[in-house]
Design an enzyme around this catalytic site. Sequence first.
Site, PDB file in Angstrom:
ATOM      1  CG  MET A 126      -2.006  -1.114   1.113  1.00 35.05           C
ATOM      2  SD  MET A 126      -3.359  -0.948   2.316  1.00 35.05           S
ATOM      3  CE  MET A 126      -2.521  -1.443   3.826  1.00 35.05           C
ATOM      4  CD  GLU A 238      -2.141  -2.648   9.279  1.00 34.00           C
ATOM      5  OE1 GLU A 238      -0.985  -2.229   9.098  1.00 34.00           O
ATOM      6  OE2 GLU A 238      -3.062  -2.496   8.437  1.00 34.00           O
TER       7      GLU A 238
END
Length: 375
Positions: A126, A238
Amino acid sequence: MRRRLFETEHDAFRDSFRQFLHANAVPRVEEWESDGVTPRDFWTTAGSLGFLGFEAPPEFGGLGIRDFRYNAIIQEEVAASGIATDGFALHNDIVAPYLIEYSNAEQRNRWLPQFVSGDMITAIAMTEPGAGSDLAAISTKAVDDGEHVVLDGSKTFITNGYSADLVLTLARSGEGFTLVAVDRGTPGLVQHKPLKKLGRKGQDTAEVTFDNCRVPRSNIIGEPGSAFNLIKKNLARERLSIAVHAVASARAGLSLALDHTKSRFSFKRPVATHQSVLHSLAGMHTDILVAQSHIDACITAINEDELSPHDAAGVKYWATDLEGRVLDQALQFFGGYGFMDEYPISRRWRDARVQRIYGGANEIMKEIVGRQLIR
């Protein structure tokens, strides 16, 4: 204070995982740091023992267990061991939902058996050179080309970027943002050598670039253009994983500080008995207890699908800031020895620094919490 979060089966799992780490990881830390990568045989061993992808359905080799307490145990034991690998968190906490929940039936059949066995190492790409915590600013493009998607762009600071067999890549597409899984060896995909970094030296972190990289449309995860929603769903998980690790890391640092200050003498008495040191130890201990109580509440919340993105952001920044304070103070108690690499506190201190950066920099976490307050 006894924690009431875990049950008998969790305690048995913890004992098993701890034994696995001390047999297969702890003795190899120096080797991994020298090589800059965690070897494949470690992951296949972990997979064979059921420590990878255990949320996957049994038909794919998993256990069908969806209980974040098991994920938390793994993070706590990794932190306690001092091996400093992000691999378990990446595999079980970050990538797993994309392959288990968001992939289609064909993709699950193709990927999950190897994911569970440890034969397939994964990464999620990402972050970009010009877009860190602000994912909306990414510039990597995914252009529709019939039966393929063509990727162009670059990603950086990618955990497992060098080793990965499957790189889940966030790209800007005509529909919005699309998540594309790119297989190792795909023409146009370049997985660069591990970067040299301050800490976590045994975990490979690399740049990944895409140059006219043609990927089959069958490798798109979810609907084209829907990736941002998928990622937002997964960010709380996360960030809680990072927070769990942070508090366990702080506890390990306090333990090292206690052992050292009780056995080290200054002015003919143990360092721990000096009031300034004693009060610091008391503060560290109490802060960890308070943080642990909140972490446990968040674990319960995520199991009940009630952990909000802003609550996860808050616990992430609070826990990692605490980790930094505790480890810095613990190192200070060691004096000059704390600055020497052969002392475990030195490695823990440097390995912890990234916690306040990745998963969303702590400044961004505070922004998320603050905006929620004034909505």
